[in-house]
Design a protein around this motif. Structure first.
Motif, short mmCIF file in Angstrom:
data_model
loop_
_atom_site.label_atom_id
_atom_site.label_comp_id
_atom_site.label_asym_id
_atom_site.label_seq_id
_atom_site.Cartn_x
_atom_site.Cartn_y
_atom_site.Cartn_z
N ALA A 1 9.50 40.21 28.69
CA ALA A 1 9.86 40.76 30.00
C ALA A 1 10.53 39.72 30.89
CB ALA A 1 8.61 41.31 30.69
N ALA A 2 10.12 38.46 30.74
CA ALA A 2 10.68 37.38 31.55
C ALA A 2 12.01 36.88 31.01
CB ALA A 2 9.69 36.22 31.62
N GLY A 3 12.40 37.35 29.83
CA GLY A 3 13.65 36.91 29.24
C GLY A 3 13.59 35.56 28.56
N THR A 4 12.36 35.07 28.27
CA THR A 4 12.21 33.77 27.62
C THR A 4 11.96 33.88 26.13
OG1 THR A 4 9.85 33.70 28.15
CG2 THR A 4 11.37 32.69 29.74
N LEU A 5 11.90 35.12 25.61
CA LEU A 5 11.78 35.35 24.17
C LEU A 5 12.68 36.51 23.82
CD1 LEU A 5 10.45 34.91 21.39
CD2 LEU A 5 8.63 36.47 22.10
N ASP A 6 13.67 36.24 22.97
CA ASP A 6 14.65 37.26 22.58
C ASP A 6 14.09 38.10 21.45
OD1 ASP A 6 16.89 38.80 22.27
OD2 ASP A 6 18.10 37.23 21.33
#
Length: 214
Positions: free
Chosen positions: A24-29
């Motif tokens: 959700a935070a965009g730190t794991l694709d």
């Protein structure tokens, strides 16, 4: 390409929540394409929409081998790139492991090969260990026996009991797992001949937890 993750869990799912939060935070694709459990009441299942939940018991499937086969079909149906065990409390049979060989990861609360199996925190205390921690490893049919990819270490402090030590380990479990999943999602991680491989090179010593991991 966004990595597709199938999650196997038996308990509360705190590591699953860490994965969902990082996505959700965009730190794991990555995307979670299914959560699978051997315990229909597992709180982990409630962390994702109902459409992504799957649960059966070995008894309902007619035994361990049948359960593994049904589970394997359900996992395969969601076409995952990686299958991640987070607090999954059953040993996966050899047929299941072979079906998904090289794509099965587990996080274990000890510095493997020390303290395989259950009650790791108490066992670390009883052994007088100065350090404890967590390991992410490839899954084999041997209990907690696959190639270790990365580890995070914490000190065992005077006055620790199993609960305080468990809390300290849990705090590093989440960033450690996410660190490894980022490598996996980027296509940098593989297993070859029973050895973890990063960027084409064998990992002879487990990777440490990066201080920048979140």
């Amino acid at each position: 390409m966004t990595a597709r993750l199938a999650i196997l869990a038996s308990g509360r799912g705190s590591n699953l929540q860490a994965i969902l939060d990082a996505i959700a935070a965009g730190t794991l694709d990555a995307s979670v394409v299914g959560v699978f459990s051997d315990k229909p009441e597992a709180p982990a299942l409630q962390r994702v929409p109902e459409a992504l939940r799957w649960s059966r018991t070995p008894k309902s499937c007619g035994g361990r081998a049948a359960f593994d086969a049904v589970l394997g079909d359900a996992v395969a149906a969601c076409a995952p790139d990686w299958i991640v065990c987070v607090g999954y409390m059953r040993i996966l049979g050899e047929a299941f492991v072979q079906r998904f060989a090289g794509r099965l990861l587990n996080i274990h609360p000890s510095l493997l090969p020390k303290h395989k199996g259950l009650h790791t925190h108490q066992r670390a205390l009883e052994a007088g260990d100065a350090e404890h921690g967590a390991s992410v490893h490839f899954v084999t049919a041997e209990l907690d026996g696959g190639a270790v990819i990365a580890q995070a270490r914490v000190p065992v402090q005077p006055g620790d009991d199993a609960d305080t030590l468990a809390a300290r380990v849990l705090a590093v479990e989440h960033p450690l797992l996410l660190q490894v999943l980022r490598l996996a999602a980027a296509g940098r991680l593989a297993e070859r001949n029973g050895q973890a491989v990063l960027d084409g090179q064998a990992v002879f010593t487990p990777l440490p937890l990066e201080s920048t991991a979140t």
